[in-house]
Design a protein around this motif. Structure first.
Motif, PDB file in Angstrom:
ATOM      1  N   GLU A 176       0.836  -1.201   0.000  1.00  0.00           N
ATOM      2  CA  GLU A 176       0.000   0.000   0.000  1.00  0.00           C
ATOM      3  C   GLU A 176       0.869   1.248   0.000  1.00  0.00           C
ATOM      4  O   GLU A 176       1.872   1.325   0.713  1.00  0.00           O
ATOM      5  CB  GLU A 176      -0.913   0.002   1.231  1.00  0.00           C
ATOM      6  N   TRP A 177       0.472   2.235  -0.810  1.00  0.00           N
ATOM      7  CA  TRP A 177       1.144   3.530  -0.819  1.00  0.00           C
ATOM      8  C   TRP A 177       0.650   4.344   0.377  1.00  0.00           C
ATOM      9  O   TRP A 177      -0.552   4.528   0.564  1.00  0.00           O
ATOM     10  CB  TRP A 177       0.853   4.293  -2.110  1.00  0.00           C
ATOM     11  N   THR A 178       1.587   4.809   1.206  1.00  0.00           N
ATOM     12  CA  THR A 178       1.233   5.623   2.372  1.00  0.00           C
ATOM     13  C   THR A 178       2.039   6.915   2.311  1.00  0.00           C
ATOM     14  O   THR A 178       2.876   7.084   1.419  1.00  0.00           O
ATOM     15  CB  THR A 178       1.583   4.888   3.691  1.00  0.00           C
ATOM     16  N   GLN A 179       1.831   7.777   3.272  1.00  0.00           N
ATOM     17  CA  GLN A 179       2.577   9.050   3.298  1.00  0.00           C
ATOM     18  C   GLN A 179       4.074   8.830   3.445  1.00  0.00           C
ATOM     19  O   GLN A 179       4.861   9.688   3.080  1.00  0.00           O
ATOM     20  CB  GLN A 179       2.050   9.935   4.428  1.00  0.00           C
ATOM     21  N   THR A 180       4.468   7.673   3.962  1.00  0.00           N
ATOM     22  CA  THR A 180       5.900   7.389   4.128  1.00  0.00           C
ATOM     23  C   THR A 180       6.427   6.443   3.050  1.00  0.00           C
ATOM     24  O   THR A 180       7.536   5.945   3.150  1.00  0.00           O
ATOM     25  CB  THR A 180       6.165   6.758   5.515  1.00  0.00           C
TER      26      THR A 180
END
Length: 192
Positions: A176-180
């Motif tokens: 999953e693409w997250t803010q980090t």
């Protein structure tokens, strides 16, 4: 319902029926994006377990993704590296993408590394998918088993061995693409 040819399966999928076909991991239970409730009902699946959108090309995912997102180029580079294959990317969804899984603002996308699956998806367009099984039971791996377990599902039975285990049996790796950056949500067939 009998096992059908690829052409009959594509026609059924386009008309909104539930279909099943082999992929590189486990056989897919698939339906048009506007008919997602049908899969949840058939599998007795909890709505908090999202479905994956499968397609034959990156371009087909774009209407379902937040393409105004500043990290779109990173997603595309990652997709080029891992697609086609046993990796599912979970990305921020567009308004249309958010309608596919109740209560989610993200969407899992995947291009399977399977000639049969790609041949079907090239003709149907993007399809919502999951493994072919009742919720919390192991995935069915033989097309004949799927046909027997889900008589209402149009199942591919032509030009393949319906008694043979289909795919690797391992689920796709979900990231999953997250803010980090990327976070592995499920370790599957591919190391990410």
């Amino acid at each position: 319902m009998a096992l059908v040819s690829l052409a009959a399966l594509v026609a059924s999928a386009r008309s909104g029926k539930l279909v099943s076909f082999p992929t590189d991991t486990v056989p897919a239970l698939a339906v048009r994006p506007d008919r997602s409730a049908d899969i949840f009902t058939l599998k007795q699946r909890s709505p908090d377990k999202p479905l994956i959108l499968m397609a034959a090309s990156w371009q087909e995912f774009l209407p379902f993704l937040d393409i105004a997102h500043p990290d779109l180029a990173i997603w595309q580079q990652t997709a080029q590296k891992y697609f086609a294959g046993a990796v599912t990317l979970v990305l921020p969804a567009s308004d249309r993408g958010c309608t596919l899984n109740q209560g989610f603002t993200t969407l899992g996308i995947r291009i399977p590394d399977s000639k049969t699956a790609i041949a079907i998806l090239q003709q149907t367009g993007a399809m919502l998918t999951t493994s072919a099984n009742k919720s919390n039971e192991p995935p069915l791996r033989k097309m004949l088993e799927i046909n027997d377990a889900f008589p209402s599902v149009i199942t591919l039975g032509d030009a393949i061995d319906i008694n043979e285990q289909s795919g690797s049996g391992l689920p796709s790796t979900v990231v999953e693409w997250t803010q980090t950056g990327w976070v592995v949500r499920r370790q599957g067939a591919v190391s990410f």
